[in-house]
Structure formats: C-alpha cells, structure tokens
Motif scaffolding. Structure first.
Motif, PDB file in Angstrom:
ATOM      1  N   ALA A  34       0.750  -1.122  -0.009  1.00 22.39           N
ATOM      2  CA  ALA A  34      -0.054   0.239  -0.013  1.00 22.39           C
ATOM      3  C   ALA A  34       0.770   1.390   0.158  1.00 22.39           C
ATOM      4  O   ALA A  34       0.370   2.310  -0.636  1.00 22.39           O
ATOM      5  CB  ALA A  34      -1.021  -0.079   1.098  1.00 22.39           C
ATOM      6  N   ARG A  40      -5.712   2.356  -6.085  1.00 30.25           N
ATOM      7  CA  ARG A  40      -6.109   0.995  -5.523  1.00 30.25           C
ATOM      8  C   ARG A  40      -6.005  -0.193  -6.733  1.00 30.25           C
ATOM      9  O   ARG A  40      -6.030  -1.222  -6.336  1.00 30.25           O
ATOM     10  CB  ARG A  40      -7.407   0.997  -5.219  1.00 30.25           C
ATOM     11  N   ASN A  41      -6.708   0.905  -8.026  1.00 30.70           N
ATOM     12  CA  ASN A  41      -6.188  -0.150  -9.017  1.00 30.70           C
ATOM     13  C   ASN A  41      -5.295  -0.766  -9.702  1.00 30.70           C
ATOM     14  O   ASN A  41      -4.613  -1.934  -9.813  1.00 30.70           O
ATOM     15  CB  ASN A  41      -6.822   0.866 -10.872  1.00 30.70           C
ATOM     16  N   GLN A  43      -2.682  -1.951  -6.810  1.00 32.28           N
ATOM     17  CA  GLN A  43      -3.255  -3.196  -6.474  1.00 32.28           C
ATOM     18  C   GLN A  43      -3.622  -4.447  -6.586  1.00 32.28           C
ATOM     19  O   GLN A  43      -3.620  -5.477  -6.429  1.00 32.28           O
ATOM     20  CB  GLN A  43      -3.312  -2.492  -4.780  1.00 32.28           C
ATOM     21  N   ALA A  44      -4.653  -4.045  -7.306  1.00 33.31           N
ATOM     22  CA  ALA A  44      -5.660  -4.846  -7.855  1.00 33.31           C
ATOM     23  C   ALA A  44      -5.096  -6.039  -9.039  1.00 33.31           C
ATOM     24  O   ALA A  44      -5.277  -6.714  -9.851  1.00 33.31           O
ATOM     25  CB  ALA A  44      -7.148  -4.386  -8.252  1.00 33.31           C
TER      26      ALA A  44
END
Length: 129
Positions: A34, A40-41, A43-44
């Motif tokens: 993180a 977030r995208n 990490q996804a």
C-alpha cells in the motif's frame, strides 16, 4: 516449499518476485504494498494472477525487487513475475493465466524520436507556399 522466483518485464521495468509459504505479506523494494502502490487499481492489477488461478493470496509471502520504468510498467512487470511463480508451483495454473495473457511479455515500448521531426511521427506544419 522453498522460495520460488520469477522474473517479469514490461517496457523498461524489470521485477524479480520471490514467493514463499506465509501469511500474505507483500513487500515491494522493502516497503509495504500500500505504501509503494497507493492506487487501488495498481494493487488490484498485482493480485490479478491469484484471482485468475483461483489461489488464495493469503497463503504466500511475497518479496519483490523492481527497478526501471514507471509505476504502471512496474505493476505489470510484477504481475507477470507472480504469474510465472504460480506456474512453477503448479502447472495446472498455466491455462487460466495464459488465457488472460498474464504469461505473455508485452513487447510494446516507446518509439524512438526521428531526426527532422518534433516527435517520433509528428511532423511540422506543411506550407505549400
């Protein structure tokens, strides 16, 4: 299971991924996932191979060393390295990962600038007179 490694590349980014049994901790260049990839995208995108192969990500500890390129190229290089590690662990994961093109090296790179032009293909405005 000992430590399994895989190499992923995308544009100018090169990622070395080391996978071992553990609690699901992911460290990228010595930092938490993180912290290194706050979006977030991204990490996804990294965890996509686990979802494609239907493998529980919490069962593995990951140590990633990545260099070169930008954050998107690095994320895609790491994704390829993880995919290669999962195939080394179990050959049955190859088909679902290959169907999503996670094992294929994306060879697209920036085209070089040509002389007499401001960019690779862009030309100066043409004047007939």
């Amino acid at each position: 299971m000992e430590i399994i490694n895989g190499v992923g590349r995308r544009k100018a980014a090169v990622a070395r991924v080391y996978l071992s049994k553990g609690t699901g901790q992911i460290r990228v260049n010595g930092r938490e996932l993180a912290d290194y990839f706050p979006l977030r995208n991204m990490q996804a995108k990294l965890l996509e191979p686990f979802q494609a192969a239907k493998v529980e990500q919490n069962g593995f500890d990951m140590k990633v060393l990545v260099s070169g390129g930008g954050f998107k190229g690095q994320a895609e290089a790491i994704r390829m390295g993880i995919s290669r590690c999962l195939v080394k662990i179990n050959g049955e994961h190859k088909k679902p990962l290959k169907d999503l093109k996670l094992l294929t090296r994306d060879a697209r790179v920036v085209e070089r600038k040509k002389y007499g032009k401001p960019k690779a293909r862009k030309s100066f405005q043409f004047s007939k007179r």
